[in-house]
Design a protein around this motif. Structure first.
Motif, PDB file in Angstrom:
ATOM      1  N   PHE A   9      -8.140  -2.288   2.701  1.00 49.71           N
ATOM      2  CA  PHE A   9      -7.286  -1.866   1.585  1.00 49.71           C
ATOM      3  C   PHE A   9      -5.818  -1.829   2.011  1.00 49.71           C
ATOM      4  O   PHE A   9      -5.442  -1.120   2.925  1.00 49.71           O
ATOM      5  CB  PHE A   9      -7.767  -0.479   1.109  1.00 49.71           C
ATOM      6  CG  PHE A   9      -6.818   0.246   0.199  1.00 49.71           C
ATOM      7  CD1 PHE A   9      -6.254  -0.382  -0.908  1.00 49.71           C
ATOM      8  CD2 PHE A   9      -6.514   1.586   0.436  1.00 49.71           C
ATOM      9  CE1 PHE A   9      -5.382   0.309  -1.750  1.00 49.71           C
ATOM     10  CE2 PHE A   9      -5.647   2.277  -0.392  1.00 49.71           C
ATOM     11  CZ  PHE A   9      -5.087   1.637  -1.492  1.00 49.71           C
ATOM     12  N   GLU A  10      -4.978  -2.630   1.329  1.00 49.92           N
ATOM     13  CA  GLU A  10      -3.537  -2.619   1.592  1.00 49.92           C
ATOM     14  C   GLU A  10      -2.855  -1.958   0.404  1.00 49.92           C
ATOM     15  O   GLU A  10      -2.714  -2.568  -0.657  1.00 49.92           O
ATOM     16  CB  GLU A  10      -3.013  -4.058   1.766  1.00 49.92           C
ATOM     17  CG  GLU A  10      -3.270  -4.657   3.132  1.00 49.92           C
ATOM     18  CD  GLU A  10      -2.735  -3.811   4.284  1.00 49.92           C
ATOM     19  OE1 GLU A  10      -1.677  -3.166   4.124  1.00 49.92           O
ATOM     20  OE2 GLU A  10      -3.391  -3.768   5.332  1.00 49.92           O
ATOM     21  N   PRO A  11      -2.431  -0.727   0.539  1.00 45.91           N
ATOM     22  CA  PRO A  11      -1.882  -0.006  -0.611  1.00 45.91           C
ATOM     23  C   PRO A  11      -0.603  -0.651  -1.138  1.00 45.91           C
ATOM     24  O   PRO A  11       0.200  -1.175  -0.370  1.00 45.91           O
ATOM     25  CB  PRO A  11      -1.560   1.379  -0.048  1.00 45.91           C
ATOM     26  CG  PRO A  11      -2.193   1.463   1.277  1.00 45.91           C
ATOM     27  CD  PRO A  11      -2.425   0.075   1.763  1.00 45.91           C
ATOM     28  N   GLU A  12      -0.470  -0.596  -2.452  1.00 48.70           N
ATOM     29  CA  GLU A  12       0.799  -1.002  -3.084  1.00 48.70           C
ATOM     30  C   GLU A  12       1.619   0.273  -3.256  1.00 48.70           C
ATOM     31  O   GLU A  12       1.204   1.183  -3.977  1.00 48.70           O
ATOM     32  CB  GLU A  12       0.532  -1.649  -4.437  1.00 48.70           C
ATOM     33  CG  GLU A  12      -0.143  -2.994  -4.325  1.00 48.70           C
ATOM     34  CD  GLU A  12      -0.308  -3.658  -5.690  1.00 48.70           C
ATOM     35  OE1 GLU A  12       0.566  -4.429  -6.092  1.00 48.70           O
ATOM     36  OE2 GLU A  12      -1.329  -3.380  -6.345  1.00 48.70           O
ATOM     37  N   ILE A  13       2.739   0.316  -2.590  1.00 50.87           N
ATOM     38  CA  ILE A  13       3.549   1.538  -2.571  1.00 50.87           C
ATOM     39  C   ILE A  13       4.956   1.238  -3.078  1.00 50.87           C
ATOM     40  O   ILE A  13       5.590   0.267  -2.649  1.00 50.87           O
ATOM     41  CB  ILE A  13       3.578   2.123  -1.144  1.00 50.87           C
ATOM     42  CG1 ILE A  13       2.175   2.633  -0.782  1.00 50.87           C
ATOM     43  CG2 ILE A  13       4.613   3.256  -1.037  1.00 50.87           C
ATOM     44  CD1 ILE A  13       1.997   3.062   0.634  1.00 50.87           C
ATOM     45  N   ILE A  14       5.411   2.081  -3.994  1.00 51.94           N
ATOM     46  CA  ILE A  14       6.760   1.934  -4.547  1.00 51.94           C
ATOM     47  C   ILE A  14       7.641   3.038  -3.964  1.00 51.94           C
ATOM     48  O   ILE A  14       7.252   4.212  -3.955  1.00 51.94           O
ATOM     49  CB  ILE A  14       6.757   2.079  -6.087  1.00 51.94           C
ATOM     50  CG1 ILE A  14       5.714   1.169  -6.740  1.00 51.94           C
ATOM     51  CG2 ILE A  14       8.162   1.842  -6.658  1.00 51.94           C
ATOM     52  CD1 ILE A  14       5.980  -0.292  -6.643  1.00 51.94           C
ATOM     53  N   VAL A  15       8.824   2.648  -3.501  1.00 53.40           N
ATOM     54  CA  VAL A  15       9.786   3.626  -2.985  1.00 53.40           C
ATOM     55  C   VAL A  15      11.033   3.594  -3.856  1.00 53.40           C
ATOM     56  O   VAL A  15      11.634   2.533  -4.045  1.00 53.40           O
ATOM     57  CB  VAL A  15      10.207   3.283  -1.534  1.00 53.40           C
ATOM     58  CG1 VAL A  15      11.163   4.342  -0.997  1.00 53.40           C
ATOM     59  CG2 VAL A  15       8.998   3.147  -0.638  1.00 53.40           C
ATOM     60  N   ALA A  59       4.914   4.098 -12.652  1.00 57.15           N
ATOM     61  CA  ALA A  59       4.474   3.362 -11.461  1.00 57.15           C
ATOM     62  C   ALA A  59       2.998   3.643 -11.183  1.00 57.15           C
ATOM     63  O   ALA A  59       2.216   2.724 -10.908  1.00 57.15           O
ATOM     64  CB  ALA A  59       5.336   3.746 -10.255  1.00 57.15           C
ATOM     65  N   ILE A  60       2.612   4.896 -11.288  1.00 58.99           N
ATOM     66  CA  ILE A  60       1.201   5.263 -11.056  1.00 58.99           C
ATOM     67  C   ILE A  60       0.319   4.662 -12.144  1.00 58.99           C
ATOM     68  O   ILE A  60      -0.742   4.086 -11.866  1.00 58.99           O
ATOM     69  CB  ILE A  60       1.036   6.806 -11.013  1.00 58.99           C
ATOM     70  CG1 ILE A  60       1.752   7.401  -9.797  1.00 58.99           C
ATOM     71  CG2 ILE A  60      -0.430   7.201 -11.042  1.00 58.99           C
ATOM     72  CD1 ILE A  60       1.078   7.154  -8.463  1.00 58.99           C
ATOM     73  N   GLU A  61       0.783   4.759 -13.376  1.00 59.09           N
ATOM     74  CA  GLU A  61       0.007   4.223 -14.506  1.00 59.09           C
ATOM     75  C   GLU A  61      -0.204   2.716 -14.351  1.00 59.09           C
ATOM     76  O   GLU A  61      -1.242   2.175 -14.748  1.00 59.09           O
ATOM     77  CB  GLU A  61       0.765   4.525 -15.801  1.00 59.09           C
ATOM     78  CG  GLU A  61       0.115   4.008 -17.060  1.00 59.09           C
ATOM     79  CD  GLU A  61       1.098   3.918 -18.212  1.00 59.09           C
ATOM     80  OE1 GLU A  61       0.769   4.421 -19.278  1.00 59.09           O
ATOM     81  OE2 GLU A  61       2.199   3.351 -18.031  1.00 59.09           O
ATOM     82  N   ALA A  62       0.785   2.041 -13.779  1.00 60.75           N
ATOM     83  CA  ALA A  62       0.677   0.587 -13.589  1.00 60.75           C
ATOM     84  C   ALA A  62      -0.156   0.234 -12.357  1.00 60.75           C
ATOM     85  O   ALA A  62      -0.326  -0.937 -12.035  1.00 60.75           O
ATOM     86  CB  ALA A  62       2.068  -0.025 -13.478  1.00 60.75           C
ATOM     87  N   GLY A  63      -0.638   1.252 -11.653  1.00 65.01           N
ATOM     88  CA  GLY A  63      -1.564   0.980 -10.555  1.00 65.01           C
ATOM     89  C   GLY A  63      -0.999   1.119  -9.155  1.00 65.01           C
ATOM     90  O   GLY A  63      -1.688   0.780  -8.187  1.00 65.01           O
ATOM     91  N   ALA A  64       0.236   1.597  -9.039  1.00 62.14           N
ATOM     92  CA  ALA A  64       0.749   1.836  -7.677  1.00 62.14           C
ATOM     93  C   ALA A  64      -0.185   2.832  -6.994  1.00 62.14           C
ATOM     94  O   ALA A  64      -0.601   3.828  -7.593  1.00 62.14           O
ATOM     95  CB  ALA A  64       2.166   2.397  -7.728  1.00 62.14           C
ATOM     96  N   VAL A  67       3.633   6.475  -4.556  1.00 58.46           N
ATOM     97  CA  VAL A  67       5.048   6.352  -4.927  1.00 58.46           C
ATOM     98  C   VAL A  67       5.814   7.461  -4.224  1.00 58.46           C
ATOM     99  O   VAL A  67       5.358   8.609  -4.225  1.00 58.46           O
ATOM    100  CB  VAL A  67       5.249   6.544  -6.456  1.00 58.46           C
ATOM    101  CG1 VAL A  67       6.709   6.313  -6.842  1.00 58.46           C
ATOM    102  CG2 VAL A  67       4.340   5.629  -7.260  1.00 58.46           C
ATOM    103  N   TYR A  68       6.927   7.109  -3.607  1.00 63.20           N
ATOM    104  CA  TYR A  68       7.757   8.200  -3.103  1.00 63.20           C
ATOM    105  C   TYR A  68       9.232   7.952  -3.341  1.00 63.20           C
ATOM    106  O   TYR A  68       9.674   6.822  -3.506  1.00 63.20           O
ATOM    107  CB  TYR A  68       7.460   8.541  -1.647  1.00 63.20           C
ATOM    108  CG  TYR A  68       7.742   7.525  -0.578  1.00 63.20           C
ATOM    109  CD1 TYR A  68       6.731   6.693  -0.116  1.00 63.20           C
ATOM    110  CD2 TYR A  68       9.002   7.441   0.020  1.00 63.20           C
ATOM    111  CE1 TYR A  68       6.980   5.789   0.910  1.00 63.20           C
ATOM    112  CE2 TYR A  68       9.247   6.541   1.058  1.00 63.20           C
ATOM    113  CZ  TYR A  68       8.228   5.716   1.495  1.00 63.20           C
ATOM    114  OH  TYR A  68       8.467   4.823   2.514  1.00 63.20           O
ATOM    115  N   ALA A  69       9.939   9.077  -3.406  1.00 64.85           N
ATOM    116  CA  ALA A  69      11.388   9.032  -3.535  1.00 64.85           C
ATOM    117  C   ALA A  69      11.964   9.356  -2.166  1.00 64.85           C
ATOM    118  O   ALA A  69      11.435  10.209  -1.445  1.00 64.85           O
ATOM    119  CB  ALA A  69      11.855  10.054  -4.568  1.00 64.85           C
TER     120      ALA A  69
END
Ligand code: FES
Length: 183
Positions: A9-15, A59-64, A67-69
């Motif tokens: 599993f390679e997570p999709e992560i948004i920063v 971002a979470i709803e789209a499947g990320a 997510v972090y700030a």
């Protein structure tokens, strides 16, 4: 809750990264050739204070998977309290995720300075390990790009990636920031 961790599993992560600190720290990490997962996708903001609850949720709803700030160190935000507001909003989203049956650990707030290239890579690796442990976001859908969705949701506040200075964005005044406590 999500399935147990999967080895491939390679997570999709948004920063959501502040232009002044975390984005510069990411650049520095690149210059220093520090390793961090390539699956991390960065959206550059003029200040994390611009970040609203809805941007994180989209971002979470789209499947990320996570997510972090990443904002300036506390006390060093160029807009005084932007990073404190961001933390409040992240904490609010954690509560919302819990209410929805998702893990609150999928969202986080970090602080760093532009000189912290090592810290940027450390955070990226630590957060990725945390998300790998949690497993994929259960609301992930085929054909939906979390990065594209997050970028679109944040189109009013995001800076283009090739922008060197916030001053290059004449149509994006930085103040006043929203003053709501939880966005
Ligand atoms: Fe960096 Fe506000 S200017 S978090």
């Amino acid at each position: 809750m999500a399935d147990a961790a999967q080895p491939d599993f390679e997570p999709e992560i948004i920063v959501f990264a502040c232009h002044y600190c975390a984005y510069a720290a990411a650049d520095l990490a690149g210059v220093m050739r520090l390793d961090y997962p390539s699956s991390i996708r960065i959206i550059k903001l003029p200040c994390t204070g611009k970040l609203e609850v809805i941007h994180l949720l989209r971002a979470i709803e789209a499947g990320a998977d996570g997510v972090y700030a990443a904002g300036c160190l506390e006390g060093e935000c160029h807009y005084l309290k932007g990073n404190l507001w961001a933390r409040q909003r992240v904490n609010h989203v954690k509560k919302l995720l819990t209410e929805m049956g998702l893990e609150p650990e999928r969202v986080e707030m970090y602080n760093m300075s532009s000189a912290m290239g090592v810290r940027f890579a450390e955070v990226a690796n630590e957060f990725t390990a945390r998300i790998k442990e949690l497993g994929p976001n259960p609301v992930k859908r085929k054909g939906v790009s979390p990065y594209a969705a997050a970028r679109e949701a944040a189109s009013e506040i995001a800076l283009p990636e090739d922008t060197d200075t916030v001053a290059d964005q004449p149509n994006r005044p930085l103040a006043p920031l929203a003053t709501t406590k939880e966005g």
